[in-house]
Design a protein around this motif. Structure first.
Motif, PDB file in Angstrom:
ATOM      1  N   LEU A  79     -12.969   8.790  -0.269  1.00 48.28           N
ATOM      2  CA  LEU A  79     -12.162   7.612   0.086  1.00 48.28           C
ATOM      3  C   LEU A  79     -12.939   6.574   0.884  1.00 48.28           C
ATOM      4  N   ALA A  93     -10.592   3.715  -0.690  1.00 48.14           N
ATOM      5  CA  ALA A  93      -9.364   3.254  -0.054  1.00 48.14           C
ATOM      6  C   ALA A  93      -9.430   3.275   1.470  1.00 48.14           C
ATOM      7  N   CYS A  94     -10.264   4.143   2.054  1.00 48.85           N
ATOM      8  CA  CYS A  94     -10.342   4.243   3.514  1.00 48.85           C
ATOM      9  C   CYS A  94     -11.481   3.420   4.115  1.00 48.85           C
ATOM     10  N   GLY A 132      -7.177   0.195   1.470  1.00 43.40           N
ATOM     11  CA  GLY A 132      -6.206   0.914   0.652  1.00 43.40           C
ATOM     12  C   GLY A 132      -4.879   1.113   1.365  1.00 43.40           C
ATOM     13  N   SER A 155      -6.128  -1.107  -8.528  1.00 40.18           N
ATOM     14  CA  SER A 155      -6.069   0.067  -7.656  1.00 40.18           C
ATOM     15  C   SER A 155      -6.179   1.320  -8.513  1.00 40.18           C
ATOM     16  N   ILE A 186      -3.677   6.113  -3.321  1.00 39.33           N
ATOM     17  CA  ILE A 186      -4.706   5.195  -3.799  1.00 39.33           C
ATOM     18  C   ILE A 186      -6.072   5.760  -3.426  1.00 39.33           C
ATOM     19  N   ARG A 187      -6.921   5.946  -4.444  1.00 39.46           N
ATOM     20  CA  ARG A 187      -8.266   6.472  -4.213  1.00 39.46           C
ATOM     21  C   ARG A 187      -9.257   5.350  -3.932  1.00 39.46           C
ATOM     22  N   SER A 188      -9.125   4.243  -4.660  1.00 38.64           N
ATOM     23  CA  SER A 188     -10.094   3.160  -4.526  1.00 38.64           C
ATOM     24  C   SER A 188      -9.517   1.862  -5.081  1.00 38.64           C
ATOM     25  N   ILE A 189     -10.243   0.780  -4.861  1.00 41.42           N
ATOM     26  CA  ILE A 189      -9.876  -0.530  -5.389  1.00 41.42           C
ATOM     27  C   ILE A 189     -11.083  -1.095  -6.124  1.00 41.42           C
TER      28      ILE A 189
END
Length: 298
Positions: A79, A93-94, A132, A155, A186-189
């Motif tokens: 993340l 996301a993080c 995220g 997303s 949500i894992r990523s954008i």
């Protein structure tokens, strides 16, 4: 902080105390996406995902959110990962607002991401708040909600059944409501890479620095990609995304763009979202015009 004392009068005068503390909840801190999805899929009542906690924390303390289970995803390495692809950058996301603001994350949008990140709330919030978490929280006044929709970002949503991609513009249904299922996170954008000829403007109204926006306007023109988009945000519901902005600017991108805003077309879009407050409608128009002016000046 001392508890607030409030007084109310009825037949018998009484006093009560409002405790600024959350209700009791279970806490889990998984270290893999598989474990996180498993926890969210369990029947343990109402679950919430904790990322930066800058929006969720106050809601817990005010008891506006009362989860039975809090799943802290900040220890999951995927993340905070970056994937640099040919046509987009995938951001975990993080990843925090400060990571983007300080340039630790490549910005292939000609400075749009750094511009947005550096104007979110205060530095202390940007140090902890995540990109995220912001869109998953779905506050209509949040900067990333409108900015990522403007950029046509996607997303990437994870469950143990696999992942799926949802356009950020389609992720949010209304205030604090998304299309995410209870066991999804949500894992990523994925943010598209803009060409060197791209121009953008992003303007938000706030009464003072650090506040949430009262109106947001955004314009993006990238002739190499055939993109001319606009966004109207902070309207107390999901932002209005205009994939073909010629419909609200009476034509294509040009130096007089701000003077060509079609007021009636914008108001019709606001009517479609049931935005009837004249103050919000007026601010939205001005924010869009100022974003157009920024785009032409960049």
């Amino acid at each position: 902080m001392s508890p607030l004392s409030v007084r109310a009068a009825s037949e018998h005068d009484y006093s009560s105390r409002i405790e600024m503390k959350p209700v009791a909840f279970e806490y889990e801190r998984p270290i893999t996406l598989v474990d996180a999805a498993r926890l969210l899929g369990q029947e343990r009542g109402f679950s919430k995902v904790l990322a930066g906690g800058q929006s969720l924390g106050p809601m817990l303390n005010l008891r506006l959110a009362q989860p039975d289970l809090l799943v802290d995803i900040t220890s999951i390495p995927e993340l905070t990962a970056l994937t640099d692809e040919r046509d987009h950058l995938e951001i975990g996301a993080c990843v925090t607002h400060a990571d983007i603001e300080d340039g630790r994350i490549p910005d292939y949008t000609g400075g749009l991401l750094r511009h947005v990140a550096g104007r979110i709330a205060y530095r202390a919030v940007r140090n902890r708040g995540t990109i995220g978490g912001s869109i998953a929280h779905a506050d209509p006044a949040a900067d990333w909600v409108s900015a990522l929709a403007l950029a046509d970002a996607q997303s990437v949503v994870w469950t143990n059944r696999g992942s799926r991609s949802i356009a950020v513009a389609d992720l949010i249904v209304s205030s604090f409501t998304t299309v995410l299922e209870p066991n999804e996170l949500i894992r990523s954008i994925r943010v598209p890479k803009l060409s060197s000829g791209a121009r953008w403007g992003f303007y938000k109204f706030s009464q003072k620095a650090g506040e949430f926006a009262h109106a947001i306007g955004g314009v993006l023109h990238d002739p190499a990609r055939g993109t001319f988009r606009a966004v109207i945000g902070a309207i107390e519901t999901a932002p209005i995304v205009v994939p073909d902005a010629t419909s609200i600017f009476a034509g294509g991108f040009g130096p007089d763009l701000a003077d060509r805003v079609d007021r009636q077309a914008v108001l019709q879009l606001l009517d479609g979202k049931s935005v009837t407050d004249e103050y919000i409608r007026s601010l939205a128009l001005v924010a869009l015009k100022r974003a157009a002016k920024q785009a032409c000046a960049s």
